[in-house]
Motif scaffolding. Structure first.
Motif, PDB file in Angstrom:
ATOM      1  N   LYS A  64     137.508  63.539  96.633  1.00 62.52           N
ATOM      2  CA  LYS A  64     137.624  64.922  95.796  1.00 62.52           C
ATOM      3  C   LYS A  64     136.317  65.661  95.567  1.00 62.52           C
ATOM      4  O   LYS A  64     136.366  66.859  95.260  1.00 62.52           O
ATOM      5  CB  LYS A  64     138.242  64.517  94.633  1.00 62.52           C
ATOM      6  N   CYS A  65     135.058  64.807  95.735  1.00 59.42           N
ATOM      7  CA  CYS A  65     133.774  65.427  95.432  1.00 59.42           C
ATOM      8  C   CYS A  65     133.452  66.443  96.382  1.00 59.42           C
ATOM      9  O   CYS A  65     133.269  65.994  97.546  1.00 59.42           O
ATOM     10  CB  CYS A  65     132.843  64.591  95.135  1.00 59.42           C
ATOM     11  N   THR A  66     133.134  67.691  96.008  1.00 58.15           N
ATOM     12  CA  THR A  66     132.699  68.665  96.788  1.00 58.15           C
ATOM     13  C   THR A  66     131.071  69.039  96.762  1.00 58.15           C
ATOM     14  O   THR A  66     130.521  69.893  97.629  1.00 58.15           O
ATOM     15  CB  THR A  66     133.323  69.988  96.720  1.00 58.15           C
ATOM     16  N   GLY A  67     130.545  68.161  95.928  1.00 60.00           N
ATOM     17  CA  GLY A  67     129.013  68.258  95.612  1.00 60.00           C
ATOM     18  C   GLY A  67     128.835  69.612  95.183  1.00 60.00           C
ATOM     19  O   GLY A  67     127.542  70.061  95.167  1.00 60.00           O
ATOM     20  N   CYS A  68     129.548  70.237  94.231  1.00 57.67           N
ATOM     21  CA  CYS A  68     129.145  71.603  93.471  1.00 57.67           C
ATOM     22  C   CYS A  68     127.976  71.272  92.326  1.00 57.67           C
ATOM     23  O   CYS A  68     127.609  72.323  92.128  1.00 57.67           O
ATOM     24  CB  CYS A  68     130.508  72.252  93.044  1.00 57.67           C
ATOM     25  N   GLN A  69     128.028  70.042  91.945  1.00 60.89           N
ATOM     26  CA  GLN A  69     126.976  69.706  90.639  1.00 60.89           C
ATOM     27  C   GLN A  69     127.425  70.617  89.528  1.00 60.89           C
ATOM     28  O   GLN A  69     126.460  70.619  88.666  1.00 60.89           O
ATOM     29  CB  GLN A  69     125.808  70.185  91.225  1.00 60.89           C
ATOM     30  N   ALA A  70     128.669  70.899  89.277  1.00 67.86           N
ATOM     31  CA  ALA A  70     129.117  71.295  87.867  1.00 67.86           C
ATOM     32  C   ALA A  70     128.764  69.981  86.892  1.00 67.86           C
ATOM     33  O   ALA A  70     128.333  70.307  85.697  1.00 67.86           O
ATOM     34  CB  ALA A  70     130.458  71.745  87.936  1.00 67.86           C
ATOM     35  N   CYS A  71     128.984  68.755  87.305  1.00 68.21           N
ATOM     36  CA  CYS A  71     128.757  67.657  86.377  1.00 68.21           C
ATOM     37  C   CYS A  71     127.345  67.516  85.890  1.00 68.21           C
ATOM     38  O   CYS A  71     127.119  67.253  84.778  1.00 68.21           O
ATOM     39  CB  CYS A  71     129.268  66.387  87.278  1.00 68.21           C
ATOM     40  N   VAL A  82     123.795  64.256  92.234  1.00 70.97           N
ATOM     41  CA  VAL A  82     124.870  64.112  93.483  1.00 70.97           C
ATOM     42  C   VAL A  82     123.901  63.967  94.660  1.00 70.97           C
ATOM     43  O   VAL A  82     123.446  64.761  95.190  1.00 70.97           O
ATOM     44  CB  VAL A  82     125.628  65.388  93.619  1.00 70.97           C
ATOM     45  N   PRO A  98     128.196  61.313  93.340  1.00 66.95           N
ATOM     46  CA  PRO A  98     127.879  61.441  91.908  1.00 66.95           C
ATOM     47  C   PRO A  98     127.340  59.857  91.511  1.00 66.95           C
ATOM     48  O   PRO A  98     128.146  59.133  91.493  1.00 66.95           O
ATOM     49  CB  PRO A  98     129.086  61.894  91.429  1.00 66.95           C
ATOM     50  N   CYS A 108     134.128  68.822  86.051  1.00 66.11           N
ATOM     51  CA  CYS A 108     134.512  68.624  87.250  1.00 66.11           C
ATOM     52  C   CYS A 108     135.859  69.368  87.881  1.00 66.11           C
ATOM     53  O   CYS A 108     136.995  69.161  87.504  1.00 66.11           O
ATOM     54  CB  CYS A 108     134.703  67.216  87.679  1.00 66.11           C
ATOM     55  N   PRO A 109     135.670  70.345  88.498  1.00 65.90           N
ATOM     56  CA  PRO A 109     136.889  71.259  89.190  1.00 65.90           C
ATOM     57  C   PRO A 109     137.810  70.566  89.913  1.00 65.90           C
ATOM     58  O   PRO A 109     138.887  71.100  89.956  1.00 65.90           O
ATOM     59  CB  PRO A 109     136.101  72.616  89.973  1.00 65.90           C
ATOM     60  N   THR A 110     137.257  69.610  90.613  1.00 64.24           N
ATOM     61  CA  THR A 110     138.207  68.942  91.486  1.00 64.24           C
ATOM     62  C   THR A 110     138.741  67.603  90.957  1.00 64.24           C
ATOM     63  O   THR A 110     139.508  66.848  91.659  1.00 64.24           O
ATOM     64  CB  THR A 110     137.639  68.445  92.920  1.00 64.24           C
ATOM     65  N   ALA A 144     137.496  64.763  90.453  1.00 62.90           N
ATOM     66  CA  ALA A 144     136.890  63.597  91.300  1.00 62.90           C
ATOM     67  C   ALA A 144     136.559  62.467  90.312  1.00 62.90           C
ATOM     68  O   ALA A 144     136.538  61.284  90.538  1.00 62.90           O
ATOM     69  CB  ALA A 144     135.672  64.309  91.921  1.00 62.90           C
ATOM     70  N   LEU A 145     136.343  62.797  88.780  1.00 65.87           N
ATOM     71  CA  LEU A 145     135.865  62.111  87.914  1.00 65.87           C
ATOM     72  C   LEU A 145     137.008  61.593  87.074  1.00 65.87           C
ATOM     73  O   LEU A 145     137.454  62.461  86.394  1.00 65.87           O
ATOM     74  CB  LEU A 145     134.604  62.256  87.059  1.00 65.87           C
TER      75      LEU A 145
END
Ligand code: SF4
Length: 243
Positions: free
Chosen positions: A7-14, A43, A60, A178-180, A182-183
């Protein structure tokens, strides 16, 4: 914690959420050039395949809260230790900055404050009052936002209620950002919690839809017994190739 790589898109919001929640100093170009930039979660990006059939993958990475943490026995002043909830915690005012723990961490997720952190005047009011601003010479790292766990358990105690698994106030900042989704965070010590069931199912390989689970621990062969379970990415091409 369960981290679903699929699910991780690598967006770095985390990463940004963690920086903001935990008063992580602002990294400037000079710090990066000296390899002294601080992030409690990073990430990692790597490429799979050959151009043009190349895929970007993201992992991540943060403190794995190891059950047998290599950082703990090497600290001469017990600044890092295991608490009764299974967290690997860091006592800032005990740390004398030998950095033995960082050298012994196979995940390289501990960071040393090489400089006195400073924030621009306009950002001073955004500092989180629940988290210490660490000064030069201190080792720091992710604690799954222990301040949030403490606050939620105090509030649950006051109301005479049980801590709710998956409660947003209990979740670390990265999980909420995390928008997806993933966590996934929760209490692994409670076998009835969502996260414990997910980890158990994926590690034991009993996912009904698939022959094997997707769960694994990072660098398992080191025997650190991490508390973070990663779920590998579904790769349709590889699955079709293996039948
Ligand atoms: S916020 Fe979620 S999707 Fe974005 S990098 Fe972090 S874990 Fe991956």
């Amino acid at each position: 914690m369960v981290v679903d790589i699929d699910k991780c898109t690598g967006c770095q919001a985390c990463v940004v959420a963690c920086q903001s929640e935990n008063n992580v100093p602002i990294n400037e170009e000079a710090h990066f050039n000296q390899r002294r930039a601080i992030e409690w979660i990073r990430v990692e990006r790597y490429w799979e395949g050959e151009f043009p059939d190349v895929k970007a993958r993201f992992i991540p990475l943060f403190c794995q809260q190891c059950g047998d943490a290599p950082c703990e026995p090497v600290c001469p002043v017990y600044a890092t230790y295991h608490n009764s909830e299974g967290l690997n915690v860091q006592v800032y005012n005990r740390c004398i900055g030998t950095r033995f723990c960082a050298n012994n961490c196979p995940y390289q997720v501990r960071f040393f404050n090489f400089w006195e952190p400073a924030w621009p005047e306009t950002l001073k009011n955004q500092l989180n009052p629940d988290v210490t601003v660490r000064s030069r010479g201190i080792m720091e790292k992710c604690t799954f936002c222990v301040q949030r766990i403490r606050r939620s358990s105090r509030e649950a105690d006051k109301e005479g209620e049980e801590l709710q698994d998956g409660d947003r106030a209990l979740n670390p900042a990265c999980v909420n950002a995390c928008p997806t989704e993933a966590l996934m965070f929760g209490n692994l010590n409670n076998p009835e919690s969502k996260v414990a069931k997910k980890a158990e199912k994926e590690l034991r390989g009993t996912t009904p839809a698939r022959k094997g689970g997707r769960g694994y621990h990072l660098l398992d062969e080191f025997g650190t017994h991490p508390k973070v379970v990663y779920l590998k990415k579904y790769d349709k091409d590889a699955e079709e190739a293996h039948g």
